[in-house]
Design an enzyme around this catalytic site. Structure first.
Site, short mmCIF file in Angstrom:
data_model
loop_
_atom_site.label_atom_id
_atom_site.label_comp_id
_atom_site.label_asym_id
_atom_site.label_seq_id
_atom_site.Cartn_x
_atom_site.Cartn_y
_atom_site.Cartn_z
CB THR A 145 -0.92 0.01 1.24
OG1 THR A 145 -1.66 1.23 1.25
CG2 THR A 145 -0.16 -0.09 2.54
CB SER A 195 -4.95 1.97 9.99
OG SER A 195 -4.56 1.14 8.90
CE1 TYR A 197 -4.12 -3.56 4.44
CE2 TYR A 197 -4.32 -1.17 4.33
CZ TYR A 197 -4.03 -2.38 3.73
OH TYR A 197 -3.63 -2.41 2.41
CG HIS A 198 -2.48 1.83 6.05
ND1 HIS A 198 -3.71 2.24 6.50
CD2 HIS A 198 -2.52 1.99 4.70
CE1 HIS A 198 -4.46 2.64 5.47
NE2 HIS A 198 -3.76 2.49 4.37
CE LYS A 201 -1.53 -4.99 2.71
NZ LYS A 201 -1.73 -5.79 1.51
#
Ligand code: USQ
Length: 413
Positions: A145, A195, A197-198, A201
């Site tokens: 991302t 976040s 989620y980020h 990555k």
């Protein structure tokens, strides 16, 4: 090329699988259907009616004459099955989409934080460890991302993964003092995820760097922006091939949400002032980028190849205003449920894909209307109560559903 698509039932994985199959690649999907399970958990379905995976694959065979394989197992948990799959199928490449991809979902509560970290990092580490154990030379293409960089600007365009820096050296290789002098280096661009989620990555990036160095795995990491659009040439061939269209507060992404909201007459939910600038890419360019990445692998021993997979940047309020202009939608500024800068600039390099032949599908009125039309066609499936973004970036989430986001007084259909 024989390509295994981990997460091939999802929003990016499904159209990418069809596209690669259409180009003549031998495609096998691995998916544990977790995205469908999360739909059930959230009580929020795709706006478009997605067929079950067996029906999808049978329809593709009927329409194209091509076979896509399918295995149902959990890459993050079933290591032995993953290893056995690689050794038996011997794919030339694995495209890794098998991660929980929604920032709001990852921030909802401690269970989701732990699930997102466990699932995403274990899926990546299992894949890399299994490739090493298999002794096969498999190219890994991972969907990362743009959010690993954060969304700031340091007065320069964000480069593709690596940053040129200079340090002041004042010792020789034996530790003896020498005249201070400047030494150039290249490092991974400093990360600043917004976040959980980020952040997963970001963790993936470190795993990739290690396995590329230690085991000489060939890895490409695609730092993708926000996808918009829902249809590709292949998904449009038959209703049973239709792609997901997420519009709910957790999984719906900004431009597709606005297009859906415009289609059903719901005021556009601009977070705060809408001053956030983000990178975007159309779904048809995403599938093409995956193929370009597959065709241009790094060599063994080379560092991880990182491409910025985005074609343009836009400010959220500009997108809302554009849609208000072309579709008559109302704009509603709602309190921002996230912790993010109210305003930011974003400039990023995306030369690798352009140099390798990507011809960008940029924002146009025609394409915006096309997505809005899809949303209008399935408007009767929309559950308006699922539109507000209710996942907060603060611990208040744990207390239950906050009433932070103003519900529109009336919703016209
Ligand atoms: N936003 C609104 N209104 C909405 C929804 C979002 O103003 O109704 C704002 C958000 O506050 C944020 C921006 O729009 O500032 C983007 O939000 P998003 O939900 O469209 O995107 P994001 O959470 O960043 O995640 C999505 C995908 C993720 C991917 C990422 C790429 O879900 O998988 O990695 O985009 S990027 O944003 O470049 O990091």
């Amino acid at each position: 090329m024989k390509v295994a698509i981990l997460g091939g039932d999802g929003f990016c994985g499904w159209p990418a699988s069809l596209y690669l199959s259409d180009q003549g690649h031998d495609v096998i999907i691995v998916d544990n259907l977790s995205r469908r399970a999360i739909d059930a958990e959230l009580g929020a379905e795709s706006l478009t009616p997605i067929a079950d995976i067996d029906e999808r694959i049978a329809a593709w065979k009927e329409v194209s004459g091509k076979e896509i394989g399918f295995r149902n197992f959990n890459v993050a948990e079933d290591y032995d099955e993953l290893l056995d799959f690689l050794v038996t199928e011997r794919p030339d490449a694995v495209v890794h989409f098998a991660e929980q991809r929604a920032a709001p979902y990852s921030m909802k509560n401690s269970r989701n934080k732990r699930y997102t970290v466990d699932n995403n990092t274990n899926a990546t580490n299992n894949l890399l460890a299994a490739i090493v154990e298999s002794d096969l030379d498999i190219h890994v293409v991972h969907l990362g991302t743009m959010g690993v960089y954060g969304y700031g600007t340091a007065g320069m365009k964000i480069p593709e993964g690596y940053l040129d820096v200079e340090v002041t050296a004042d010792e020789d290789e034996h530790g003896n003092a020498v005249e201070p002098h400047r030494v150039p280096q290249q490092i991974l661009y400093p990360t600043n995820p917004g976040s959980i989620y980020h952040m997963t990555k970001v963790l993936d990036q470190t795993l990739f760097a290690f396995y590329a160095k230690n085991d000489e795995l060939r890895i490409t990491d695609l730092h993708q922006g926000i996808i918009w659009g829902t249809t590709t040439e292949q998904t449009a061939k038959d209703e049973r091939l239709i792609n997901r269209f997420d519009y709910d507060g957790d999984y719906g992404t900004v431009l597709n949400r606005f297009l859906m909201q415009a289609a059903v007459g719901y005021p556009l939910t601009v977070h705060g002032t809408g001053g956030q600038t983000r990178a975007f890419i159309h779904i048809r360019d995403m599938v093409r980028c995956i193929e370009i990445a597959l065709q241009n692998p790094p060599t063994r021993g080379e560092r991880v190849k990182i491409f910025n997979q985005m074609t343009e940047t836009h400010r959220v309020r500009d997108l809302a205003n554009l849609l208000a202009e072309i579709s008559g939608a109302e704009v509603a500024n709602v309190p921002n449920p996230r912790k993010e800068s109210a305003e930011n600039e974003l400039h990023a390099v995306n030369e690798t894909f352009l140099d390798l032949g990507l011809n960008p599908t940029t924002l146009s009125e025609g394409l915006l209307h096309e997505v809005e039309e899809v949303a209008r066609k399935y408007a009767d499936r929309a559950d308006m109560s699922k539109i507000p973004a209710r996942s907060l970036w603060t611990k208040d989430n744990e207390a239950g559903e906050p009433e932070r986001v103003t519900e529109p007084a009336a919703v016209a259909k």
